[in-house]
Write a protein that holds these residues in place. Structure first.
Motif, short mmCIF file in Angstrom:
data_model
loop_
_atom_site.label_atom_id
_atom_site.label_comp_id
_atom_site.label_asym_id
_atom_site.label_seq_id
_atom_site.Cartn_x
_atom_site.Cartn_y
_atom_site.Cartn_z
N ARG A 71 0.84 -1.21 0.00
CA ARG A 71 0.00 0.00 0.00
C ARG A 71 0.88 1.26 0.00
O ARG A 71 0.61 2.21 -0.75
N ARG A 72 1.90 1.26 0.82
CA ARG A 72 2.78 2.43 0.91
C ARG A 72 3.51 2.69 -0.42
O ARG A 72 3.55 3.82 -0.91
N VAL A 73 4.07 1.63 -0.99
CA VAL A 73 4.81 1.77 -2.25
C VAL A 73 3.89 2.26 -3.37
O VAL A 73 4.26 3.13 -4.16
N CYS A 74 2.69 1.70 -3.44
CA CYS A 74 1.75 2.11 -4.49
C CYS A 74 1.38 3.59 -4.35
O CYS A 74 1.31 4.32 -5.35
N THR A 75 1.18 4.04 -3.13
CA THR A 75 0.85 5.45 -2.90
C THR A 75 2.02 6.34 -3.30
O THR A 75 1.84 7.35 -3.99
N GLU A 76 3.22 5.94 -2.87
CA GLU A 76 4.41 6.76 -3.17
C GLU A 76 4.70 6.83 -4.66
O GLU A 76 5.17 7.86 -5.17
N ARG A 77 4.42 5.75 -5.38
CA ARG A 77 4.79 5.69 -6.81
C ARG A 77 3.62 5.97 -7.74
O ARG A 77 3.74 5.81 -8.95
N ASP A 78 2.49 6.40 -7.20
CA ASP A 78 1.30 6.72 -7.99
C ASP A 78 0.85 5.53 -8.84
O ASP A 78 0.71 5.60 -10.07
N VAL A 79 0.63 4.43 -8.14
CA VAL A 79 0.24 3.17 -8.77
C VAL A 79 -1.00 2.64 -8.04
O VAL A 79 -1.08 2.74 -6.81
N LEU A 80 -1.95 2.09 -8.74
CA LEU A 80 -3.15 1.52 -8.11
C LEU A 80 -2.83 0.19 -7.45
O LEU A 80 -2.13 -0.65 -8.02
N PHE A 81 -3.35 -0.01 -6.25
CA PHE A 81 -3.26 -1.29 -5.57
C PHE A 81 -4.60 -2.00 -5.77
O PHE A 81 -5.63 -1.57 -5.26
N ILE A 82 -4.57 -3.09 -6.54
CA ILE A 82 -5.77 -3.88 -6.82
C ILE A 82 -5.72 -5.16 -5.99
O ILE A 82 -4.80 -5.97 -6.15
N ALA A 83 -6.69 -5.34 -5.11
CA ALA A 83 -6.75 -6.54 -4.27
C ALA A 83 -7.78 -7.51 -4.83
O ALA A 83 -8.97 -7.20 -4.89
N ASP A 84 -7.32 -8.67 -5.25
CA ASP A 84 -8.21 -9.73 -5.71
C ASP A 84 -8.72 -10.47 -4.47
O ASP A 84 -8.05 -11.35 -3.94
N GLU A 85 -9.90 -10.09 -4.03
CA GLU A 85 -10.53 -10.69 -2.85
C GLU A 85 -11.67 -11.62 -3.26
O GLU A 85 -12.62 -11.84 -2.52
N ILE A 86 -11.56 -12.19 -4.45
CA ILE A 86 -12.63 -13.03 -4.97
C ILE A 86 -12.83 -14.28 -4.11
O ILE A 86 -13.96 -14.67 -3.82
N GLN A 87 -11.74 -14.90 -3.67
CA GLN A 87 -11.85 -16.03 -2.74
C GLN A 87 -11.71 -15.60 -1.28
O GLN A 87 -12.38 -16.12 -0.40
N SER A 88 -10.81 -14.67 -1.02
CA SER A 88 -10.47 -14.33 0.37
C SER A 88 -11.47 -13.38 1.01
O SER A 88 -11.50 -13.26 2.24
#
Length: 404
Positions: free
Chosen positions: A217-234
Motif C-alpha cells: 500500500r505504501r509503495v503504491c501510494t508513493e509511486r502513484d500506482v493503483l493497488f488492486i486486491a483480488d478478494e474473490i476467494q479471500s
C-alpha cells in the motif's frame, strides 16, 4: 479415478463421457444440499469443506438468500444494462458502502472482475497518470491465480493453466509473492497497478509475511500506482474479516469481488473503487449482458446485508481458531505445515504418506469433501455456517486418514 470407491459409476462415467475433461472431480454425484452438508444420489451425506471454492460462504440454500431468489424469479430476471431495474441501485449502493468506495461495477464471474480491473487500471494510467499510449504495465505475483482467460493465464506461473495457450498478452511483470523489495524494484514510470491476492488461495492458502500488504500500500501510494486486491476467494467473511486486507488495516484502491457475492445461487462479481478510478469508464467502453441483472442483484443485496451485521465475520474468526487448534495438533502426525486464516486452511501433507488427491479420496470415503491443489497440499474452506461439532468431525476424519 479409482473404480473401487465409485458409488455411482454410471453417473460419473456419463459425466465424463459428455464433457470436456478440464476438471478432475472426485467420483461423487451430489443431488441435494443444506447448510454444510451434501447428499449424493444414493442418499449418503458428506460434510462440505470446500464450499464451492468459497462461493458458498453462507452454506447451501441459506433461507434468506433462497427467499430473495424466489421472490425475484416471480417478478423480473433480466433487462440487460440497456435499462435500469429496481434492484440495481440498492445493490451498488450497499456494496459500495460495505467496501467503503464510491462506485461499483457489477459483472458475473471472478475472471470478468479481474479483466475489468485490468482494463480500468490501464485506462486510468493513460488518462490520469499520463502513461504513454500502449506502454502500461501491471506488477503481479508468482503463484497467482486470478482466473483462466487468455490475458490472465499470460501472467500465470502455473504451467497447467498457461502452457499451450499462447501467444501471451504483454504488459505484466511477475515478482515473488511476499517480496516487497522485488515488487518496488519492478515498478517503473509506466506501471499503472499492482494486482495481488492478499492470500493466495489456489497456491495453498499462502499468507504473506506480516507487514507485506501495508508495504505494498505504501509503495503504491508513493509511486502513484493503483493497488488492486483480488478478494474473490479471500473476501466476504472467509478469513474472519470482511476482506483479507482488513487484517493489516490496508485499503486497496480497487477490490475485485466474486464467488460468495452470489450466495451460491447465481454468479455475481463486482469491481469496487472510488470515482477517480472507476470514473474513467464511459458508455460503450466496457459491459456485460448479464452483469448486474435483477436476479443477481436481488441475491447479492441479501449477501451484503448478511455481511453488514458482522455475524459471519465473527463466526469465521472464532471457529477458525478452533480449526487451527485441531489442525496444528496434526503437525508431525502426517501434516508438515498448516496455514490458517479464519475458516480457510492450507495443509501440506507429508508427500511420503500420500498425495493431496489420495487424501481427498480417503476423506470422501469418510464423508468429508475437500479439494487438493498442488502436490500434497489440500485446502479446507467450510461454509461459515459450520458448527464446532462439524469442525471437530472433519479434523477427526483427517486424523484417521493420516494415521492410515
Amino acid at each position: 479415478m479409482v473404480d473401487d470407491i465409485l458409488r455411482t459409476p454410471g453417473a460419473v462415467r456419463d459425466a465424463e463421457r459428455w464433457t470436456a475433461h478440464n476438471y478432475h472431480p472426485l467420483p461423487v454425484v451430489i443431488s441435494s444440499a443444506d447448510g454444510a452438508w451434501l447428499t449424493d444420489v444414493d442418499g449418503r451425506r458428506y460434510l462440505d469443506f470446500l464450499a464451492g471454492y468459497s462461493a458458498l460462504n453462507f452454506g447451501h440454500r441459506h433461507p434468506q438468500l433462497i427467499a430473495a431468489a424466489h421472490a425475484q424469479l416471480d417478478r423480473l430476471t433480466l433487462t440487460s444494462r440497456a435499462f435500469i431495474h429496481d434492484q440495481f441501485a440498492d445493490f451498488c449502493r450497499e456494496l459500495a458502502e460495505l467496501c467503503g468506495k464510491d462506485l461499483v461495477l457489477p459483472m458475473n464471474t471472478g475472471a470478468e472482475a479481474v479483466e475489468t480491473g485490468i482494463k480500468v487500471a490501464r485506462k486510468w494510467g493513460y488518462q490520469v497518470k499520463g502513461v504513454a499510449a500502449g506502454q502500461a504495465n501491471i506488477v503481479v505475483a508468482e503463484g497467482n491465480f486470478h482466473g483462466r482467460t487468455t490475458t490472465i493465464v499470460s501472467f500465470s506461473t502455473d504451467e497447467d493453466a498457461r502452457a499451450d495457450f499462447g501467444p501471451y498478452t504483454p504488459g505484466f511483470t511477475v515478482v515473488p509473492y511476499g517480496d516487497l523489495d522485488a515488487l518496488a524494484a519492478a515498478i517503473d514510470e509506466n506501471t499503472v497497478a499492482v494486482l495481488l491476492e492478499p492470500i493466495q488461495g489456489e497456491q495453498g492458502v499462502v499468507v504473506p509475511p506480516e507487514g507485506y500488504l501495508p508495504g505494498v500500500r505504501r509503495v503504491c501510494t508513493e509511486r502513484d500506482v493503483l493497488f488492486i486486491a483480488d478478494e474473490i476467494q479471500s473476501g466476504l467473511g472467509r478469513t474472519g474479516a470482511t476482506f483479507a486486507c482488513d487484517h493489516e488495516g490496508v485499503v486497496p484502491d480497487m477490490y475485485l469481488l466474486g464467488k460468495a457475492l452470489g450466495g451460491g445461487i447465481v454468479p455475481v462479481s463486482a469491481v469496487a473503487a472510488n470515482a477517480d478510478v472507476l470514473g474513467v469508464l464511459k458508455p460503450g467502453q466496457h459491459g456485460s449482458t448479464f452483469g448486474g441483472n435483477p436476479l443477481a442483484c436481488a441475491v447479492a443485496i441479501e449477501v451484503v446485508r448478511l455481511l453488514a451485521t458482522g455475524e459471519f465475520q465473527r463466526r469465521s474468526a472464532e471457529l477458525g481458531e478452533r480449526l487451527r487448534a485441531g489442525l496444528e495438533g496434526l503437525v508431525g502426525k502426517g501434516l508438515v505445515e498448516v496455514r490458517v486464516r479464519g475458516l480457510w486452511a492450507g495443509l501440506d501433507i507429508d508427500p511420503a504418506l500420500m498425495s493431496g488427491r489420495e487424501a481427498c479420496e480417503r476423506l470422501m470415503e469418510r464423508g468429508v469433501l475437500v479439494k487438493d491443489t498442488h502436490g500434497s497440499t489440500i485446502r479446507l474452506a467450510p461454509p461459515l455456517v459450520v458448527t464446532e461439532e462439524e469442525i471437530d468431525l472433519a479434523v477427526a476424519q483427517l486424523a484417521a486418514v493420516l494415521a492410515g
